[in-house]
Design a protein around this motif. Structure first.
Motif, PDB file in Angstrom:
ATOM      1  N   ARG A 308      35.197  40.839  40.089  1.00 42.42           N
ATOM      2  CA  ARG A 308      36.533  40.586  40.641  1.00 42.42           C
ATOM      3  C   ARG A 308      36.895  41.632  41.700  1.00 42.42           C
ATOM      4  O   ARG A 308      37.478  41.314  42.735  1.00 42.42           O
ATOM      5  N   TYR A 309      36.557  42.880  41.421  1.00 38.71           N
ATOM      6  CA  TYR A 309      36.854  43.973  42.349  1.00 38.71           C
ATOM      7  C   TYR A 309      36.161  43.739  43.697  1.00 38.71           C
ATOM      8  O   TYR A 309      36.770  43.873  44.753  1.00 38.71           O
ATOM      9  N   GLN A 312      37.685  40.817  45.578  1.00 32.44           N
ATOM     10  CA  GLN A 312      38.969  41.144  46.195  1.00 32.44           C
ATOM     11  C   GLN A 312      38.803  42.059  47.405  1.00 32.44           C
ATOM     12  O   GLN A 312      39.669  42.101  48.277  1.00 32.44           O
ATOM     13  N   SER A 317      42.034  43.510  49.656  1.00 29.95           N
ATOM     14  CA  SER A 317      42.063  44.768  48.910  1.00 29.95           C
ATOM     15  C   SER A 317      42.339  44.469  47.446  1.00 29.95           C
ATOM     16  O   SER A 317      43.174  43.613  47.116  1.00 29.95           O
ATOM     17  N   PRO A 318      41.644  45.155  46.526  1.00 32.09           N
ATOM     18  CA  PRO A 318      41.906  44.955  45.101  1.00 32.09           C
ATOM     19  C   PRO A 318      43.339  45.347  44.742  1.00 32.09           C
ATOM     20  O   PRO A 318      43.905  46.282  45.329  1.00 32.09           O
ATOM     21  N   SER A 319      43.909  44.652  43.781  1.00 35.33           N
ATOM     22  CA  SER A 319      45.276  44.932  43.349  1.00 35.33           C
ATOM     23  C   SER A 319      45.334  46.276  42.632  1.00 35.33           C
ATOM     24  O   SER A 319      44.317  46.765  42.116  1.00 35.33           O
ATOM     25  N   PRO A 320      46.506  46.915  42.557  1.00 36.37           N
ATOM     26  CA  PRO A 320      46.637  48.190  41.834  1.00 36.37           C
ATOM     27  C   PRO A 320      46.187  48.083  40.382  1.00 36.37           C
ATOM     28  O   PRO A 320      45.571  49.008  39.844  1.00 36.37           O
ATOM     29  N   LEU A 321      46.506  46.955  39.729  1.00 33.83           N
ATOM     30  CA  LEU A 321      46.106  46.779  38.333  1.00 33.83           C
ATOM     31  C   LEU A 321      44.592  46.731  38.208  1.00 33.83           C
ATOM     32  O   LEU A 321      43.998  47.368  37.316  1.00 33.83           O
ATOM     33  N   LEU A 322      43.947  46.008  39.101  1.00 32.67           N
ATOM     34  CA  LEU A 322      42.484  45.914  39.044  1.00 32.67           C
ATOM     35  C   LEU A 322      41.847  47.264  39.395  1.00 32.67           C
ATOM     36  O   LEU A 322      40.815  47.632  38.825  1.00 32.67           O
ATOM     37  N   ARG A 323      42.470  48.012  40.301  1.00 31.03           N
ATOM     38  CA  ARG A 323      41.941  49.343  40.627  1.00 31.03           C
ATOM     39  C   ARG A 323      41.946  50.248  39.403  1.00 31.03           C
ATOM     40  O   ARG A 323      40.997  51.000  39.163  1.00 31.03           O
ATOM     41  N   HIS A 326      39.279  49.018  37.061  1.00 35.32           N
ATOM     42  CA  HIS A 326      37.980  49.374  37.622  1.00 35.32           C
ATOM     43  C   HIS A 326      37.672  50.857  37.402  1.00 35.32           C
ATOM     44  O   HIS A 326      36.541  51.235  37.083  1.00 35.32           O
TER      45      HIS A 326
END
Length: 599
Positions: A308-309, A312, A317-323, A326
């Motif tokens: 997903r990372y 994105q 850009s990956p979302s803050p939640l996914l960051r 990750h």
């Protein structure tokens, strides 16, 4: 979809492969360019030291009577001496003919005879024994052994060769002259020689190393470990690229030593084929599985987060939640994968076969970006390449600088550029190059709106079922091989009522699976027949089928006792399936797939 795309060259192509070596020795004499694995240490070789060794060996080659245009075969595992011989022979205008060190006597005899090689450089005694067994029929004059000290003897014999003689030979090397005669892998028949000139090679590696973003990866602060056979054109071009960009090179002659060498050498970039990434992923997945349900669940979640990372990143850009997610999995999972590769590796170049979007996203999400490319021996390696700032995971990238790609009406990929050869050695093949200079690859593909090329199959490997459905087998095979238990997969079904496949198991993974299920005391045949194993493999088949239509899906499979090997003639040296050989050898098993009643 667009039908044709062209890119501009970004480097001057004058000169020969030897120019970079001489420039490095002159401008960066004390920089370490190579390392040789010794007893527990890596012994450095500076650019000045390398150039001096090349010159000394070149004098010996002249003294031995090697002339301009003479073909000299090189049969060795990866080691510093391969590069040394390459540059020494190039510096006197000779033509290097790589021979895979795993080649059979028949293959070796064919290459030596067809090329007209006057000399052979071998590494080990077994290589010398093999060459000696066919030498009388090939016209070979000299056989020199690296391990027996013959290179040192050549150096000694070359001392009387004058500077003027050496310079005269060096000045006679023309960019249009053939530098190397590389034989194709022979997946569909007898290997054919591809003469590649110094200009062909320069068009490839100088353009590529100057492409946007590549200097950030290939530079004098970078290092790589060469373990794929230098007999393959892609590894050879990487060698040239590294010398040109002053990337520190180490060598691994035995892949059984690769894991240890990665830990001690700690490369920043790596050349690999998709099978290496499949093995790395499968090893990580198996380790998590063996560690218990909790670790297995963590790995599964980390894998999904990595994919997903990466996806994105492509979307913006990956979302803050996914960051945040990750970052957690980086500490728990991804860092361990990178540590197994030495801890410094962030980039890899992959070619030879499709990697697949899933693995591409997984590794980029894990902190290792795989730049996938596509090409042939006939194109001096890459015809396309994903670049650091211009990447589309799942594609093989846009054309390399100075190259053009066209998609023919039947979907075939055509390539054109200064890196394309002028025709096979001693073979008149009017179908390979057309009147406009387009090379007909035999591969099928498409170009998207962004100019990225995707390879969808091979014309000669395309399966046409009895119902008339065209099926590209590699897409299914790649997905099935991603399962941690699977080693190889052969999809069949040409002129058959449905698609089926033969599957082999990874020996280490299968042993672990047997232990986990209490089957260590039963025979391998009994373990292969276990319903739990078939259910496990069915999961892999179902995941592959999810990517295709019902008419293209695999309806039956069988698990073979044993793996496909190069020694049995079933795989090429770069681990490609020899489909015609496998179809003959496993004809009984294939017939059984279609004889079984279907529900």
């Amino acid at each position: 979809m667009i039908r044709e795309i062209e890119t501009q060259a970004c480097a001057a192509l004058a000169g020969t492969a030897v120019d970079d070596m001489e420039r490095n020795a002159r401008e960066h004499p004390s920089q370490v360019g190579f390392s040789i694995r010794g007893d527990g240490v890596w012994e450095p070789v500076t650019y000045a030291g390398f150039a001096a060794q090349v010159e000394a060996l070149a004098r010996g080659m002249i003294a031995a009577g090697i002339g301009i245009g003479d073909r000299v075969a090189l049969m060795s595992r990866n080691r510093f001496e391969w590069t040394l011989c390459d540059y020494a022979l190039w510096s006197i205008g000779a033509v290097v003919v790589p021979v895979y060190e795993t080649s059979s006597a028949e293959q070796t005899e064919w290459i030596l005879t067809d090329s007209g090689a006057v000399a052979v450089i071998v590494e080990l005694q077994r290589h010398q024994d093999l060459v000696d067994s066919v030498r009388a029929r090939c016209g070979v004059v000299h056989v020199w052994s690296i391990e027996n000290g013959d290179l040192a003897a050549l150096v000694e014999a070359g001392r009387p060769t004058t500077d003027d003689e050496l310079r005269e030979r060096r000045d006679a090397v023309d960019p249009a002259a053939v530098a190397t005669l590389v034989y194709t892998s022979g997946t569909t028949g007898r290997p054919k020689g591809c003469p590649l000139t110094h200009a062909n090679l320069a068009a490839q590696y100088r353009n590529t190393t100057a492409a946007p973003g590549i200097p950030d990866i290939f530079n004098d602060r970078s290092s790589t470990l060469l373990f794929l056979p230098l007999a393959h054109v892609l590894a050879r071009v990487i060698q040239l690229s590294c010398v040109s960009a002053r990337v520190h090179i180490g060598y691994t002659p035995d892949t059984a030593q690769l894991a240890q060498d990665l830990l001690s050498f700690r490369p920043t970039l790596l050349l690999a084929v998709p099978r290496v990434f499949e093995k790395l992923y499968n090893t990580a997945a198996r380790s998590a599985h063996e560690a218990g349900p909790v670790q297995n669940a963590i790995f599964t979640l980390a894998e999904r987060a990595a994919v997903r990372y990466s996806e994105q990143i492509d979307a913006g850009s990956p979302s803050p939640l996914l960051r945040a997610e990750h970052g957690l999995y980086d500490r728990l999972v991804y860092a361990k994968i990178r540590a197994a590769l030495g801890g410094r590796m962030r980039w890899s170049v992959s070619g030879g076969a499709p990697l697949g979007a899933r693995l591409g996203h997984f590794f980029r999400g894990s902190g290792i970006t795989v730049l996938e490319g596509y090409g042939l021996t006939e194109t001096s390696a890459a015809g396309t390449l994903n670049l650091p700032a211009s990447q589309r995971v799942g594609s093989v990238g846009p054309p390399v600088p100075g190259g053009s790609i066209r998609i023919a009406e039947d979907g075939e990929i055509l390539l054109r550029g200064d890196f394309v050869f002028s025709g096979y050695w001693g073979v008149d093949d009017p179908e390979i190059l057309d009147d406009e200079g387009w090379l007909h690859s035999g591969d099928l593909g498409q170009i998207d709106a962004g100019g990225f090329v995707t390879v969808t199959g091979r014309k000669k490997e395309l399966i046409v079922t009895a119902g008339g459905k065209n099926v590209a087998p590699t897409a299914l095979e790649d997905r099935i091989r991603a399962h941690w238990l699977v080693s190889q997969c052969l999809v069949v079904g040409d002129r058959r009522p449905f698609i089926a496949c033969l599957i082999t198991l990874d020996a280490t993974a299968f042993a672990a699976w047997r232990a986990e299920h209490g089957l260590t005391d039963v025979t391998a045949a009994e373990a292969l027949a276990d319903e739990r194993l078939h259910h496990e493999i069915q999961v892999a088949v179902d995941e592959a089928n999810a990517a295709v239509s019902k008419a293209e899906s695999i309806r039956a499979f069988t698990i073979l006792d044993g793996d496909f090997t190069e020694a049995a003639g079933q795989l090429t040296a770069t681990l490609k399936l020899k489909r015609n050989v496998l179809a003959d050898q496993f004809g009984t098993e294939i017939e059984a797939l279609y004889a079984a009643p279907r529900t």
